[in-house]
Scaffold this active site. Sequence first.
Site, PDB file in Angstrom:
ATOM      1  N   ASP A   1       0.852  -1.178   0.000  1.00  0.00           N
ATOM      2  CA  ASP A   1       0.000   0.000   0.000  1.00  0.00           C
ATOM      3  C   ASP A   1       0.898   1.242   0.000  1.00  0.00           C
ATOM      4  OD1 ASP A   1      -2.459   1.400   0.142  1.00  0.00           O
ATOM      5  OD2 ASP A   1      -2.242   1.624   2.307  1.00  0.00           O
TER       6      ASP A   1
ATOM      7  N   ASP B   1      -0.252   5.009   1.044  1.00  0.00           N
ATOM      8  CA  ASP B   1      -0.486   5.884   2.195  1.00  0.00           C
ATOM      9  C   ASP B   1      -0.433   5.084   3.491  1.00  0.00           C
ATOM     10  OD1 ASP B   1      -1.027   8.463   0.895  1.00  0.00           O
ATOM     11  OD2 ASP B   1      -2.749   7.426   0.045  1.00  0.00           O
TER      12      ASP B   1
END
Length: 259
Positions: A13, A15
């Site tokens: 991922d 963020d």
Amino acid sequence: MAERRPIESWLTDMDGVLIHEGVPIPGADAFLKKLRESGKPFLVLTNNSIYTPRDLHARLRRMGLDVPVESIWTSALATAQFLDDQRPGGSAYVIGEAGLTTALHDIGYILTDHEPDYVVLGETRTYSFEAMTKAVRLINDGARFICTNPDETGPSTEGPLPATGAVAALITKATGKKPYFAGKPNPLMMRTGLNAIGAHSETSAMIGDRMDTDVLAGMEAGMQTFLVLTGLTRPEQVENFPYRPSKVVDSIADLVDRV
């Protein structure tokens, strides 16, 4: 527990794992550098459908993180791949930004408000009442309802913002129709991403900061999962879920030597 095969490809991922509020998380640059040097296929994922991979490549580069365009996978790309598989050459009424409209244009979709096959809802900072009203009427007239991701809020420097999931709930309330979400935690986003880099789930790992999206999607796609504690999920919250990551680490810096 059965012994897992060595990790040959990585999905992570963005963020909360690599960056936080526009600032690189310590260790992110070293992790990406190690990945590039290793030659192992990898993807940086985001449920945010606002930006194209080229946009995100440029934004990350300004932060000092070098991620090739072809190593960025967004919920907009996963949505476009899903629609291309389901109804090639179809049409859609789109609420969203360039990341989503570009992805749909690239698969040959016609963007229209005249009897579209789908209403596709993505992320935007300018949700308009007029656009939502049109979406409601088109869905009531038979258009199928698709959303890029179920996130109800998104981060900003001023605080949380209403996101796709919240707007989807409004449209569902007005139409009685629930959308199909293409992004995390749907393992479809993981599987289409793995296919894009020629990787297999048995030898892949997913790194994320959220138990309810990243870890869940990775687990359901058959991958090893690593939860980092630099984002939304706190250590004391892990035990609240009926599933667990393969390993919990403090940050991405702890995974550099695993590549």
